[in-house]
Design a protein around this motif. Structure first.
Motif, PDB file in Angstrom:
ATOM      1  N   LYS A  24      -4.631  -1.141   4.614  1.00  0.00           N
ATOM      2  CA  LYS A  24      -3.542  -0.157   4.554  1.00  0.00           C
ATOM      3  C   LYS A  24      -3.274   0.453   5.919  1.00  0.00           C
ATOM      4  O   LYS A  24      -2.101   0.650   6.299  1.00  0.00           O
ATOM      5  N   HIS A  67      -2.404  -4.962  -3.044  1.00  0.00           N
ATOM      6  CA  HIS A  67      -1.547  -4.451  -1.971  1.00  0.00           C
ATOM      7  C   HIS A  67      -0.175  -3.967  -2.441  1.00  0.00           C
ATOM      8  O   HIS A  67       0.455  -3.157  -1.757  1.00  0.00           O
ATOM      9  N   TYR A 126       0.803  -1.217   0.000  1.00  0.00           N
ATOM     10  CA  TYR A 126       0.000   0.000   0.000  1.00  0.00           C
ATOM     11  C   TYR A 126       0.840   1.273   0.000  1.00  0.00           C
ATOM     12  O   TYR A 126       0.434   2.308   0.520  1.00  0.00           O
TER      13      TYR A 126
END
Length: 333
Positions: free
Chosen positions: A306, A239, A116
């Motif tokens: 995140k 991600h 993230y």
């Protein structure tokens, strides 16, 4: 006797010199000198990395009017990622495609592996193709002697599991295979999973036997390795937005004429655009292939994941380069 030995040594040195020259230059049928350069990577001949490498070689040949020829060596023929980077440093390898392993030679690249780090694909492109990416490559060149030509985009990494995951709490107790990268291990720990570094070649059998429960990779990697055959869900975590870098030995670069250097740089940009289109198409096709095979695609709230890795961001940014991290986060899209 000494005169004879000296003569033999001289002859041997001359032979080595001549043979060494034959490895990097040749004469074509029209008596024009051709510089032959080698590009190595670890993927197979059918992989997009190789298809893009072939395109790059064609463009270099075209733009130099045949004065530079690039030969492609896939499937680790010239060695592992580490071997390729070390080869470029000493000039025995001219080009390579390398992903996260570059962080072992220039540690600030470790920041690019943070989960993230980038909000989306546009955010990553804005940094890599902007002033931030140029500065990163220049700093790497000065530190390693390896020249970054272009960043090729990779599709985002997704999570596959046999357990439905809709929020971070669902990751508790899940054994997930990750690459042996500090940011990846710490990131998944922070999200609540039990990360297990493992060679990619072992993933399918380990999922099949229950040694691990999950893994994460771009969609096209998942389908090419048939991992979707032993997983029920693909969780759209997005991600990591990743890259593979087209690299060049600076020793080789400095041996080319200015016109040839410019041709190589232009070819790299065109090969980048070509490769990025292939990746986007392959990602769409892979997701559809998994749907058709019965894999359930799950959308999740990425912000919830995140938020948990932000402390890892802080620690690794302080360790590997706060200035670089801040420049990425603050890049305007």
């Amino acid at each position: 006797m000494m005169k004879t030995i000296s003569s033999l040594l001289g002859l041997m040195l001359l032979t080595v010199f001549v043979l060494g020259g034959c490895a990097s230059s040749a004469t074509s049928g029209d008596n024009k000198d051709v510089t032959v350069l080698r590009l190595g990577h670890i993927q197979s001949e059918s992989d997009i990395w190789n298809v893009s490498s072939v395109k790059f070689a064609e463009l270099v040949n075209e733009k130099t009017n045949g004065s530079v020829k690039v030969e492609i060596y896939p499937s680790s023929t010239l060695g592992s990622d580490r071997d390729l980077i070390e080869g470029m440093q000493i000039g025995s390898v001219d080009f390579s495609l390398v992903a996260g392993v570059m962080s072992n030679f220039y540690t600030p690249y470790s920041i690019l592996e943070l989960p993230y780090l980038f909000d989306d694909m546009d955010h990553m492109k804005a940094f890599l193709y902007g002033e931030g990416g140029k500065k990163l490559q220049q700093d790497m060149l000065e530190a390693t002697g390896v020249r970054g030509l272009e960043f090729f985009i990779r599709a985002p990494r997704e999570l596959t599991t046999n357990k439905l995951v809709e929020m971070p709490a669902d990751l508790k107790g899940i054994k997930i295979r990750v690459p042996n990268i500090e940011a990846s291990v710490e990131g998944w720990e922070a999200m609540g999973a039990n990360p297990t570094p493992m060679n990619f070649s072992e993933v399918y059998s380990s999922l099949q036997t229950g040694v691990i429960d999950a893994q994460e990779n771009p969609a096209s990697f998942i389908t090419s390795a048939k991992i979707h055959e032993v997983q029920d869900y693909l969780i759209k975590t997005d991600h990591v937005y990743g890259y593979v870098q087209l690299l060049m030995s600076d020793k080789t670069y400095q041996k080319l004429t200015e016109a040839e250097q410019k041709a190589v740089e232009e070819a790299a940009i065109e090969a980048r655009d070509y490769q990025n289109e292939l990746v986007a198409k392959a990602d769409e096709e892979a997701l559809q292939e998994m749907k058709d095979a019965g894999v359930e695609i799950i959308e999740v709230d990425k912000e919830a994941f995140k938020d948990l890795v932000l402390p890892v961001h802080k620690r690794l940014a302080d360790k590997y380069g706060r200035e670089l991290y801040d420049s990425i986060v603050n890049t305007n899209q």
